[in-house]
Design a protein around this motif. Structure first.
Motif, PDB file in Angstrom:
ATOM      1  N   PHE A 116       0.879  -1.171   0.000  1.00  0.00           N
ATOM      2  CA  PHE A 116       0.000   0.000   0.000  1.00  0.00           C
ATOM      3  C   PHE A 116       0.915   1.219   0.000  1.00  0.00           C
ATOM      4  O   PHE A 116       1.730   1.380   0.907  1.00  0.00           O
ATOM      5  CB  PHE A 116      -0.926  -0.008   1.215  1.00  0.00           C
ATOM      6  N   HIS A 171      -8.947   5.415   0.291  1.00  0.00           N
ATOM      7  CA  HIS A 171      -7.721   4.681   0.597  1.00  0.00           C
ATOM      8  C   HIS A 171      -8.038   3.356   1.288  1.00  0.00           C
ATOM      9  O   HIS A 171      -7.312   2.380   1.109  1.00  0.00           O
ATOM     10  CB  HIS A 171      -6.796   5.503   1.500  1.00  0.00           C
ATOM     11  N   ILE A 211      -6.330  -0.187   0.812  1.00  0.00           N
ATOM     12  CA  ILE A 211      -5.691  -0.884   1.937  1.00  0.00           C
ATOM     13  C   ILE A 211      -6.279  -2.292   2.070  1.00  0.00           C
ATOM     14  O   ILE A 211      -5.553  -3.285   2.153  1.00  0.00           O
ATOM     15  CB  ILE A 211      -5.899  -0.094   3.253  1.00  0.00           C
ATOM     16  N   CYS A 212      -7.615  -2.361   2.092  1.00  0.00           N
ATOM     17  CA  CYS A 212      -8.274  -3.667   2.232  1.00  0.00           C
ATOM     18  C   CYS A 212      -7.877  -4.581   1.083  1.00  0.00           C
ATOM     19  O   CYS A 212      -7.554  -5.749   1.289  1.00  0.00           O
ATOM     20  CB  CYS A 212      -9.793  -3.516   2.266  1.00  0.00           C
ATOM     21  N   ASN A 219      -5.170  -4.510  -0.905  1.00  0.00           N
ATOM     22  CA  ASN A 219      -3.775  -4.944  -0.873  1.00  0.00           C
ATOM     23  C   ASN A 219      -3.507  -5.931   0.258  1.00  0.00           C
ATOM     24  O   ASN A 219      -2.859  -6.958   0.044  1.00  0.00           O
ATOM     25  CB  ASN A 219      -2.848  -3.733  -0.752  1.00  0.00           C
ATOM     26  N   LEU A 244       4.023  -1.671   3.631  1.00  0.00           N
ATOM     27  CA  LEU A 244       3.595  -0.268   3.668  1.00  0.00           C
ATOM     28  C   LEU A 244       4.756   0.528   3.086  1.00  0.00           C
ATOM     29  O   LEU A 244       5.907   0.388   3.526  1.00  0.00           O
ATOM     30  CB  LEU A 244       3.330   0.173   5.104  1.00  0.00           C
ATOM     31  N   ILE A 288      -4.011   2.741   9.564  1.00  0.00           N
ATOM     32  CA  ILE A 288      -3.967   1.392   8.983  1.00  0.00           C
ATOM     33  C   ILE A 288      -4.056   0.347  10.095  1.00  0.00           C
ATOM     34  O   ILE A 288      -4.787  -0.637   9.990  1.00  0.00           O
ATOM     35  CB  ILE A 288      -2.698   1.181   8.136  1.00  0.00           C
ATOM     36  N   TRP A 297       1.712  -4.367   8.739  1.00  0.00           N
ATOM     37  CA  TRP A 297       2.765  -4.562   7.750  1.00  0.00           C
ATOM     38  C   TRP A 297       4.023  -5.127   8.412  1.00  0.00           C
ATOM     39  O   TRP A 297       5.071  -5.235   7.793  1.00  0.00           O
ATOM     40  CB  TRP A 297       3.063  -3.236   7.046  1.00  0.00           C
TER      41      TRP A 297
END
Ligand code: ATP
Ligand code: MG
Length: 561
Positions: free
Chosen positions: A30, A42, A46-47, A49, A62, A84, A91
């Motif tokens: 992301f 975003h 995010i979800c 990726n 990230l 996040i 991450w």
């Protein structure tokens, strides 16, 4: 491999795994630019990726795409990380910055120059724009295009050494000024910017462009599938060109998907920043903002947002999602998990004149109608109570089922009462109602008559005072972001209403910040993350109970079935 919700990207990846492309690995990233707070758009990325990586037992990095020091800063970096994590993704130790690769990017740029694939151009930005041509006209070669390699190298090194001013020179890829794809017309790879960078300080005065940086960063991190929004489709040939010239060990695959747009919302960091800077909202985390920080403060749950992102799916067609669908996902989640309570937002005192002055009954009501595991709460009933001003009408409109002069209503979990007398002050304003109660109606139906309405209440002596902030949509137009328009024209002047002196039931003592409740008949509320304290409660309206989306979906299903 876990259960895979299917979308076209997952289909591509399944095929890639079958063909052992990228040695069967899946590694996504992301890549936010730290020039503002993350928004609900975003969240979709995010979800996508993180869950794509999870689905295929892969990894997701990230990576801050920090090539533009002017608008970026470390506050944004921290906020993005917090958001996040709050959404529920991690991450691990794979936190990167494009700026970590500045040395490597510079070396690779020298390699491009040595290979005759890039040159230093002295056209001013205005001239460069003119030489670029248009969609219908080819571009013109820069007079510097055939500059010898040694001269390019020397100039590029002097650019790096800070010998020139901003915009005096740029490094450009040597591709094709006739290309129908404007991105391929000798795009700029490096520009001069005498700017301090939030990660690298004053080490650099030349900064690589996004298109050059992104593909190389992906390759250096071993990314296999570089998922980005549709506007990058025309950049894909450049993404591939850069990687092909450099012969890096891995060549990630760029796949585009449609951005999330939501009606009644603006969704670009630039515009959201404007709202903040112009003081039209209280900050990036104002509960009316579509930022994740704002939504959190508003009372959104991470799971509601994740469920919403699941529900909208991933496609290659741009569309606008109805904000009612987002609110529906929110209500579904809050309905299941929020305990119930009574709160009177616009208090009107009533006196049950036939109820003894010193009597207290302790009533027990379930915290959740469908979930007994959430337990019960104790609610004191006394002679003096608050009800909501809106639950009493002297001249009731048709269909009014609440309290009227001489009429009856049930107090939630308690007695049926009758309004006997309306008491006024010298100006004629109603100050209180005098009522009587039917002692036989607690937990039982009234005899020989129907009482339809049920209203909520709080005992005067036991009530907790609170401030309640009623939020509504920030924009009163479906498309505040319309081309050629100005969203300022559509700002809803009633998007925030602050009610002081609201009355909460006493079980809400010691409420913690971010605690979520359904206030019966009013909506879902959350204790404000920043302003709430147990001594001075402050609650935000998250969303009302009226689910227009759920209703319309039911109708669609009924019609279909
Ligand atoms: P904005 O235009 O709001 O400033 P951006 O694309 O410039 O957004 P970035 O920080 O560069 O913001 O975005 C990080 C990632 O999130 C990118 O991969 C981008 O494609 C994705 N993204 C941004 N907005 C949306 C959206 N509305 N829907 C889906 N993905 C998005
Ligand atoms: Mg961007």
């Amino acid at each position: 491999m876990s259960e895979t919700p299917s979308n076209f990207i997952h289909q591509i990846i399944r095929e890639d795994i079958k063909n052992n492309k990228h040695e069967g690995r899946v590694h996504t990233r992301f890549p936010p630019e730290p020039n503002g707070y993350l928004h609900i758009g975003h969240a979709k990325s995010i979800c996508l990726n993180f869950t794509t990586a999870q689905t295929f037992d892969g990894l997701c990095n990230l990576r801050f795409d920090d090539t533009n020091p002017e608008k970026e800063n470390a506050e944004y970096v921290e906020a993005i990380k917090e958001n996040i994590h709050w959404l529920g993704f991690d991450w691990e130790d794979r936190e990167f910055f494009a700026s970590l690769y500045f040395d490597r990017l510079y070396e690779l740029a020298e390699k491009l120059i040595e290979d005759g694939k890039a040159y230093v151009c002295s056209l001013s930005p205005e001239q460069a724009r003119e030489y670029r041509g248009t969609l219908t006209e080819p571009g013109k070669n820069s007079p510097d295009r055939e500059r010898p390699v040694a001269e390019n190298l020397e100039l590029f090194r002097r650019m790096k050494a800070g010998e020139f001013g901003d915009g005096e020179y740029s490094l450009r890829a040597k591709i094709d000024m006739d290309s129908p794809n404007m991105n391929m017309r000798d795009p700029v790879l490096y520009r001069i910017r005498h700017q301090t960078h939030h990660q690298t300080g004053d080490k650099w005065c030349i900064y690589p462009m996004y298109d050059y940086t992104h593909c190389i960063s992906d390759a250096l991190e071993g990314i296999t599938h570089s998922l980005c929004s549709l506007e990058f489709e025309d950049h894909r040939p450049l993404y591939d060109w850069v990687l092909d010239q450099l012969g890096l060990p891995s060549h990630p695959q760029q796949i585009e998907f449609a951005r999330l747009n939501i009606n009644y919302t603006v969704m670009s960091k630039r515009k959201l920043r404007q709202l903040v800077e112009e003081g039209l909202v209280s900050g990036w985390d104002d509960p009316r903002m579509p930022t994740l920080a704002g939504m959190r403060r508003r009372g959104y749950t991470p799971s509601a947002i994740r469920n919403f992102c699941d529900a909208i799916g991933v496609t290659r067609t741009n569309s606008v999602v109805d904000v009612a669908m987002l609110e529906h996902a929110l209500r579904e989640d809050l309905d299941q998990h929020s305990p119930r309570a009574m709160a009177v937002l616009r208090p009107l005192k009533i006196v049950i004149t036939d109820y003894p002055e010193d009597k207290i009954e302790s009533l027990r009501l379930p915290c959740h109608p469908k979930n007994p595991e959430m337990g019960e709460r104790e609610i004191p009933f006394r002679r003096e109570l608050y009800i909501d001003r809106n639950d009493f009408e002297e001249v009731p409109p048709p269909g009014f089922k609440r309290l009227i002069s001489g009429g009856e209503v049930r107090l939630r979990g308690a007695y049926v009462i009758k309004c006997e007398e309306v008491i006024r002050d010298s100006r004629g304003e109603i100050t209180e109602l005098h009522c009587t109660h039917d002692a036989a109606t607690i937990g039982a139906k009234p005899e020989g008559r129907k009482v339809k309405g049920v209203i909520h209440w709080v005992s005067v002596a036991d009530a907790i005072d609170a401030e309640v902030r009623l939020y509504d949509r920030l924009f009163n137009d479906e498309n505040p972001d319309r081309a050629g328009g100005d969203y300022h024209d559509f700002i809803n002047p009633e998007s925030l209403q602050v009610l002081k002196g609201c009355k909460l039931e006493p079980s809400l003592q010691n409420l913690e910040a971010e605690a979520r409740y359904q206030f019966e008949r009013e909506g879902y509320f959350v204790a404000d993350r920043h302003d709430h304290t147990a001594e001075k409660p402050v609650l935000n309206l998250t969303v009302t109970l009226r689910d227009t989306w759920g209703k319309s979906q039911q109708k669609v299903q009924q019609k279909a079935g």
